[in-house]
Design an enzyme around this catalytic site. Sequence first.
Site, PDB file in Angstrom:
ATOM      1  N   GLY A  37       0.714  -1.305   0.173  1.00 13.47           N
ATOM      2  CA  GLY A  37       0.156   0.435   0.271  1.00 13.47           C
ATOM      3  C   GLY A  37       0.804   1.331   0.113  1.00 13.47           C
ATOM      4  N   SER A  38       2.488   1.611  -0.274  1.00 18.99           N
ATOM      5  CA  SER A  38       2.995   2.228  -0.244  1.00 18.99           C
ATOM      6  C   SER A  38       2.354   3.429  -1.792  1.00 18.99           C
ATOM      7  CB  SER A  38       4.824   1.997  -0.982  1.00 18.99           C
ATOM      8  OG  SER A  38       4.573   1.805  -1.981  1.00 18.99           O
ATOM      9  N   ASN A  39       2.301   2.850  -2.104  1.00 17.92           N
ATOM     10  CA  ASN A  39       1.639   3.775  -3.811  1.00 17.92           C
ATOM     11  C   ASN A  39       0.073   4.431  -2.798  1.00 17.92           C
ATOM     12  OD1 ASN A  39       2.928   3.777  -6.348  1.00 17.92           O
ATOM     13  ND2 ASN A  39       2.932   1.663  -5.572  1.00 17.92           N
ATOM     14  N   MET A  85      -4.022  -7.450  -6.728  1.00 15.96           N
ATOM     15  CA  MET A  85      -3.940  -8.428  -7.110  1.00 15.96           C
ATOM     16  C   MET A  85      -4.896  -9.500  -8.538  1.00 15.96           C
ATOM     17  SD  MET A  85      -0.458  -7.975  -6.611  1.00 15.96           S
ATOM     18  CE  MET A  85      -0.227 -10.377  -7.354  1.00 15.96           C
ATOM     19  N   LYS A  86      -5.513  -8.752  -8.788  1.00 11.25           N
ATOM     20  CA  LYS A  86      -7.263  -9.616  -9.631  1.00 11.25           C
ATOM     21  C   LYS A  86      -7.242  -8.903 -10.927  1.00 11.25           C
ATOM     22  CE  LYS A  86      -9.542 -12.160  -6.162  1.00 11.25           C
ATOM     23  NZ  LYS A  86      -8.773 -11.538  -4.775  1.00 11.25           N
ATOM     24  N   ILE A  87      -7.500  -9.724 -11.997  1.00 15.36           N
ATOM     25  CA  ILE A  87      -8.040  -8.600 -12.369  1.00 15.36           C
ATOM     26  C   ILE A  87      -9.055  -8.610 -13.087  1.00 15.36           C
ATOM     27  CG2 ILE A  87      -7.453 -10.121 -15.332  1.00 15.36           C
ATOM     28  CD1 ILE A  87      -6.138 -11.767 -14.836  1.00 15.36           C
ATOM     29  N   ILE A  88      -9.012  -7.761 -13.765  1.00 12.85           N
ATOM     30  CA  ILE A  88     -10.405  -6.740 -13.418  1.00 12.85           C
ATOM     31  C   ILE A  88     -11.543  -7.346 -14.293  1.00 12.85           C
ATOM     32  CG2 ILE A  88     -12.174  -4.319 -13.350  1.00 12.85           C
ATOM     33  CD1 ILE A  88     -10.029  -4.810 -11.557  1.00 12.85           C
ATOM     34  N   ASN A 137      -3.995   1.931 -13.805  1.00 12.99           N
ATOM     35  CA  ASN A 137      -3.142   0.640 -13.212  1.00 12.99           C
ATOM     36  C   ASN A 137      -1.640   1.497 -13.330  1.00 12.99           C
ATOM     37  OD1 ASN A 137      -2.093  -1.207 -12.040  1.00 12.99           O
ATOM     38  ND2 ASN A 137      -1.289  -2.254 -13.642  1.00 12.99           N
ATOM     39  N   HIS A 143       2.858  -0.099 -13.222  1.00 12.63           N
ATOM     40  CA  HIS A 143       3.264  -1.415 -13.805  1.00 12.63           C
ATOM     41  C   HIS A 143       4.540  -0.686 -12.865  1.00 12.63           C
ATOM     42  CE1 HIS A 143       4.231  -5.512 -14.464  1.00 12.63           C
ATOM     43  NE2 HIS A 143       4.801  -4.667 -15.437  1.00 12.63           N
TER      44      HIS A 143
HETATM   45  C1  GRF Z   1       3.906  -1.645  -7.644  1.00 15.48           C
HETATM   46  O1  GRF Z   1       5.259  -1.574  -7.673  1.00 15.48           O
HETATM   47  C2  GRF Z   1       2.743  -1.590  -8.412  1.00 15.48           C
HETATM   48  O2  GRF Z   1       3.415  -1.332  -9.915  1.00 15.48           O
HETATM   49  C3  GRF Z   1       2.879  -2.759  -8.501  1.00 15.48           C
HETATM   50  O3  GRF Z   1       2.152  -3.800  -7.215  1.00 15.48           O
HETATM   51  C4  GRF Z   1       3.180  -2.420  -6.370  1.00 15.48           C
HETATM   52  C5  GRF Z   1       2.660  -1.892  -5.621  1.00 15.48           C
HETATM   53  O4  GRF Z   1       3.400  -1.096  -4.221  1.00 15.48           O
HETATM   54  N1  GRF Z   1       1.617  -2.727  -9.131  1.00 15.48           N
HETATM   55  P1  GRF Z   1       2.261  -0.524  -2.748  1.00 15.48           P
HETATM   56  O5  GRF Z   1       1.535  -1.868  -2.633  1.00 15.48           O
HETATM   57  O6  GRF Z   1       2.035   0.376  -3.682  1.00 15.48           O
HETATM   58  O7  GRF Z   1       3.978  -0.600  -1.867  1.00 15.48           O
END
Ligand code: GRF
EC number: 2.1.2.2
Length: 207
Positions: free
Chosen positions: A27-29, A97-100, A114, A116
Amino acid sequence: MHGLFRSELSSVSKELPTIVVLASGNGSNFQVLAEKSISGELRANLKALIVDRPCGAVERAKKLGIEVEMLSKPWHEDLERVLDTLKPDLIVLAGFMKIIPERIVNKYFPRIVNIHPSLLPAFPGKDAIKQAFDYGVKVTGITIHFVDAGVDTGPIIFQKAIEIEEGWDLETLESKIHELEHESYWKVVSNLLYKAYKIEGRKVRSC
Ligand code: GRF
């Protein structure tokens, strides 16, 4: 033409555009998006964190006072219900971690984005940072894209590269990638909310 949120909003009301974030992990993002919306640097109302499992993102949301929606099974039906209730202007995936499902993608395209951790179309799917590192590439990076029905295949909005220096191990690369993600994602989200753009086939252009 898309990216009409600003003009729609200014003529209808002064309320901020709304976003939701979907996550399954650390969840850092999500945290950066939440902090930027709380500080007002990202002019958006982050209505909820939506998760499919207990995870670090939930703990971060609690500390920040952001509502959490934990999806119950079948998760895709619940997701559709939650989205239809919250009616966000933009749905931001951050490590979900799921495909929409195609049905939801079709309903909301192009309002799901998204991030990536590779330069797509190289290294789609899971563990992209490790895939790139193990492959021995000299340049990798991040991609922010609209979500379509494929896996990491939607039209590309933003990319930024990182040159891998001699002596970096996987952990170093991971931290550089995350740093770049945290610096970039909220700005791209802001642009999507406030600047006009159009999607022509695979090309996303500002207008
Ligand atoms: C990130 O590296 C993002 O690019 C990928 O999943 C990771 C999520 O990291 N889709 P966080 O949970 O936001 O720390």
